[in-house]
Design a protein around this motif. Structure first.
Motif, PDB file in Angstrom:
ATOM      1  N   UNK A 285      -8.863   1.870 -13.862  1.00  0.00           N
ATOM      2  CA  UNK A 285     -10.286   1.586 -13.734  1.00  0.00           C
ATOM      3  C   UNK A 285     -10.593   0.609 -12.616  1.00  0.00           C
ATOM      4  N   UNK A 286     -11.873   0.299 -12.487  1.00  0.00           N
ATOM      5  CA  UNK A 286     -12.332  -0.514 -11.365  1.00  0.00           C
ATOM      6  C   UNK A 286     -11.703  -1.897 -11.324  1.00  0.00           C
ATOM      7  N   UNK A 287     -11.597  -2.556 -12.467  1.00  0.00           N
ATOM      8  CA  UNK A 287     -11.078  -3.926 -12.489  1.00  0.00           C
ATOM      9  C   UNK A 287      -9.641  -3.987 -11.964  1.00  0.00           C
ATOM     10  N   UNK A 288      -8.790  -3.091 -12.437  1.00  0.00           N
ATOM     11  CA  UNK A 288      -7.391  -3.072 -11.985  1.00  0.00           C
ATOM     12  C   UNK A 288      -7.303  -2.649 -10.522  1.00  0.00           C
ATOM     13  N   UNK A 289      -8.099  -1.674 -10.120  1.00  0.00           N
ATOM     14  CA  UNK A 289      -8.086  -1.223  -8.730  1.00  0.00           C
ATOM     15  C   UNK A 289      -8.527  -2.346  -7.795  1.00  0.00           C
ATOM     16  N   UNK A 290      -9.508  -3.118  -8.210  1.00  0.00           N
ATOM     17  CA  UNK A 290      -9.946  -4.248  -7.389  1.00  0.00           C
ATOM     18  C   UNK A 290      -8.860  -5.304  -7.274  1.00  0.00           C
ATOM     19  N   UNK A 291      -8.136  -5.531  -8.381  1.00  0.00           N
ATOM     20  CA  UNK A 291      -7.024  -6.478  -8.332  1.00  0.00           C
ATOM     21  C   UNK A 291      -5.948  -5.977  -7.374  1.00  0.00           C
ATOM     22  N   UNK A 292      -5.627  -4.688  -7.447  1.00  0.00           N
ATOM     23  CA  UNK A 292      -4.663  -4.108  -6.511  1.00  0.00           C
ATOM     24  C   UNK A 292      -5.130  -4.315  -5.071  1.00  0.00           C
ATOM     25  N   UNK A 293      -6.404  -4.063  -4.830  1.00  0.00           N
ATOM     26  CA  UNK A 293      -6.933  -4.207  -3.482  1.00  0.00           C
ATOM     27  C   UNK A 293      -6.818  -5.629  -2.965  1.00  0.00           C
ATOM     28  N   UNK A 294      -7.095  -6.600  -3.829  1.00  0.00           N
ATOM     29  CA  UNK A 294      -7.002  -8.005  -3.436  1.00  0.00           C
ATOM     30  C   UNK A 294      -5.568  -8.376  -3.081  1.00  0.00           C
ATOM     31  N   UNK A 295      -4.613  -7.927  -3.899  1.00  0.00           N
ATOM     32  CA  UNK A 295      -3.194  -8.211  -3.638  1.00  0.00           C
ATOM     33  C   UNK A 295      -2.741  -7.538  -2.338  1.00  0.00           C
ATOM     34  N   UNK A 296      -3.174  -6.293  -2.124  1.00  0.00           N
ATOM     35  CA  UNK A 296      -2.840  -5.591  -0.886  1.00  0.00           C
ATOM     36  C   UNK A 296      -3.337  -6.384   0.319  1.00  0.00           C
ATOM     37  N   UNK A 297      -4.564  -6.912   0.224  1.00  0.00           N
ATOM     38  CA  UNK A 297      -5.132  -7.664   1.331  1.00  0.00           C
ATOM     39  C   UNK A 297      -4.357  -8.934   1.631  1.00  0.00           C
ATOM     40  N   UNK A 298      -4.005  -9.695   0.592  1.00  0.00           N
ATOM     41  CA  UNK A 298      -3.257 -10.943   0.792  1.00  0.00           C
ATOM     42  C   UNK A 298      -1.899 -10.680   1.437  1.00  0.00           C
ATOM     43  N   UNK A 299      -1.131  -9.770   0.840  1.00  0.00           N
ATOM     44  CA  UNK A 299       0.226  -9.524   1.338  1.00  0.00           C
ATOM     45  C   UNK A 299       0.215  -8.915   2.734  1.00  0.00           C
ATOM     46  N   UNK A 300      -0.743  -8.056   3.020  1.00  0.00           N
ATOM     47  CA  UNK A 300      -0.833  -7.449   4.346  1.00  0.00           C
ATOM     48  C   UNK A 300      -1.130  -8.488   5.408  1.00  0.00           C
TER      49      UNK A 300
ATOM     50  N   UNK B 166       6.877 -15.070   5.449  1.00  0.00           N
ATOM     51  CA  UNK B 166       6.476 -13.737   5.867  1.00  0.00           C
ATOM     52  C   UNK B 166       7.612 -12.733   5.644  1.00  0.00           C
ATOM     53  N   UNK B 167       8.823 -13.151   5.966  1.00  0.00           N
ATOM     54  CA  UNK B 167       9.971 -12.256   5.836  1.00  0.00           C
ATOM     55  C   UNK B 167      10.311 -11.999   4.366  1.00  0.00           C
ATOM     56  N   UNK B 168      10.257 -13.039   3.553  1.00  0.00           N
ATOM     57  CA  UNK B 168      10.587 -12.900   2.132  1.00  0.00           C
ATOM     58  C   UNK B 168       9.623 -11.948   1.439  1.00  0.00           C
ATOM     59  N   UNK B 169       8.338 -12.107   1.711  1.00  0.00           N
ATOM     60  CA  UNK B 169       7.336 -11.222   1.114  1.00  0.00           C
ATOM     61  C   UNK B 169       7.555  -9.785   1.549  1.00  0.00           C
ATOM     62  N   UNK B 170       7.834  -9.589   2.831  1.00  0.00           N
ATOM     63  CA  UNK B 170       8.035  -8.235   3.325  1.00  0.00           C
ATOM     64  C   UNK B 170       9.267  -7.583   2.707  1.00  0.00           C
ATOM     65  N   UNK B 171      10.354  -8.328   2.606  1.00  0.00           N
ATOM     66  CA  UNK B 171      11.573  -7.782   2.020  1.00  0.00           C
ATOM     67  C   UNK B 171      11.323  -7.337   0.587  1.00  0.00           C
ATOM     68  N   UNK B 172      10.596  -8.148  -0.184  1.00  0.00           N
ATOM     69  CA  UNK B 172      10.308  -7.790  -1.567  1.00  0.00           C
ATOM     70  C   UNK B 172       9.505  -6.508  -1.677  1.00  0.00           C
ATOM     71  N   UNK B 173       8.433  -6.403  -0.901  1.00  0.00           N
ATOM     72  CA  UNK B 173       7.572  -5.221  -0.958  1.00  0.00           C
ATOM     73  C   UNK B 173       8.282  -3.995  -0.408  1.00  0.00           C
ATOM     74  N   UNK B 174       8.925  -4.142   0.746  1.00  0.00           N
ATOM     75  CA  UNK B 174       9.600  -3.003   1.361  1.00  0.00           C
ATOM     76  C   UNK B 174      10.768  -2.523   0.508  1.00  0.00           C
ATOM     77  N   UNK B 175      11.478  -3.466  -0.131  1.00  0.00           N
ATOM     78  CA  UNK B 175      12.603  -3.083  -0.961  1.00  0.00           C
ATOM     79  C   UNK B 175      12.185  -2.242  -2.159  1.00  0.00           C
ATOM     80  N   UNK B 176      11.122  -2.668  -2.848  1.00  0.00           N
ATOM     81  CA  UNK B 176      10.618  -1.903  -3.993  1.00  0.00           C
ATOM     82  C   UNK B 176      10.126  -0.527  -3.552  1.00  0.00           C
ATOM     83  N   UNK B 177       9.428  -0.493  -2.426  1.00  0.00           N
ATOM     84  CA  UNK B 177       8.915   0.780  -1.917  1.00  0.00           C
ATOM     85  C   UNK B 177      10.047   1.737  -1.566  1.00  0.00           C
ATOM     86  N   UNK B 178      11.086   1.216  -0.906  1.00  0.00           N
ATOM     87  CA  UNK B 178      12.207   2.059  -0.498  1.00  0.00           C
ATOM     88  C   UNK B 178      12.941   2.629  -1.711  1.00  0.00           C
TER      89      UNK B 178
END
Length: 284
Positions: free
Chosen positions: A147-162, A117-129
């Protein structure tokens, strides 16, 4: 043991949680995030004090964080939507893949070690910062959302990491939207809408995942001490929610009153601080 904690100590813990709830709600409104980066470490210390075992403690914190994010997200999103800042089309486009990602992330979290949980958060938060503090307008994937296909992929990744981090998805969706040229105010407002899509199925997933585990710790000092429903603590939920709901609209008003660059810097510094905090905990 719970019975070994004095009334004064419990009162101090309650006051601390109420204060953390207010700060969480304010940040949810300002940055369009659910505040999980604050909720999880605070609950971790509370559960440690009252004797929750190490093994179920981290998923209990994350499941409780997702539950707390539900009312906070409602207040934050309503405040931003009233100003017409949220892009509801993006929210609708991400709805199904985000929920599917949360379900997948909840299943992964059932077996994941605490450090993941910590490793994933550090990676995402670091890139965002880095993007917010040092990025330029030329740092983009494009000038329009894909387009829709890429946006759906983004949404799926957002859901997993969140689901793995116990957050409302604001860090991830803000990062994606700003990389495609969306203004930070719109990204923040739209991100607040993802909180519900992530927190409700995430909470249900952690209740399900923790249901058989709770039976393995029947003593008062374990999962029953924070009045747990699976991996969701009702005690933590009750202490955080009132002040977080109250503070979320205040944060939303502050966000719309701040200039774009100042909001970006504030969000970047916030993420950087949380990132450093988790890095130190991994090293220690």
């Amino acid at each position: 043991m719970l019975n070994d904690i004095s009334a004064v100590e419990l009162s101090l813990l309650a006051v601390s949680l109420l204060g953390a709830g207010a700060l969480t709600g304010f940040l949810a409104g300002v940055f369009g995030v659910g505040g999980g980066a604050l909720i999880v470490p605070v609950l971790y210390e509370l559960f440690r004090v009252i004797g929750v075992p190490e093994e179920p403690r981290m998923p209990l914190c994350i499941g409780t964080s997702l539950a707390i994010i539900i009312p906070t997200s409602i207040r934050s999103f309503n405040a931003h939507r009233a100003r017409g800042a949220a892009d509801l089309q993006v929210v609708r486009q991400w709805a199904v893949p985000v929920v599917l990602g949360v379900v997948a992330g909840s299943l992964i979290a059932r077996y994941a070690p605490a450090d993941l949980f910590k490793i994933v958060f550090v990676g995402v938060a670091g890139v965002s910062a880095v993007r917010l503090l040092f990025g330029r307008d030329t740092w983009r994937f494009g000038t329009e959302l894909p387009g829709r296909a890429v946006m759906r992929l983004y949404g799926f990744v957002i859901g997993i990491l969140s689901a793995l981090m116990g957050i409302g998805g604001g860090q991830l969706s803000n990062l994606i939207m700003t990389f495609y040229g969306r203004p930070i105010h719109q990204a923040v407002a739209t991100s607040s809408g993802l909180g519900l899509l992530i927190s409700i199925p995430g909470t249900l997933g952690y209740i399900y995942a923790g249901w058989p585990v709770a039976g393995a710790y029947p003593d008062v000092a374990a999962l029953q001490a924070p009045l747990a429903l699976g991996y969701v603590s009702l005690l933590g939920f009750v202490l955080f929610v009132p002040t977080s709901i109250w503070a979320a609209p205040i944060g939303a008003r502050a966000a719309h009153a701040m200039p774009k660059r100042r909001l970006e810097i504030a969000f970047g510094v916030f993420l950087l601080i949380v990132c450093v905090r988790f890095l130190l905990s991994l090293i220690a």
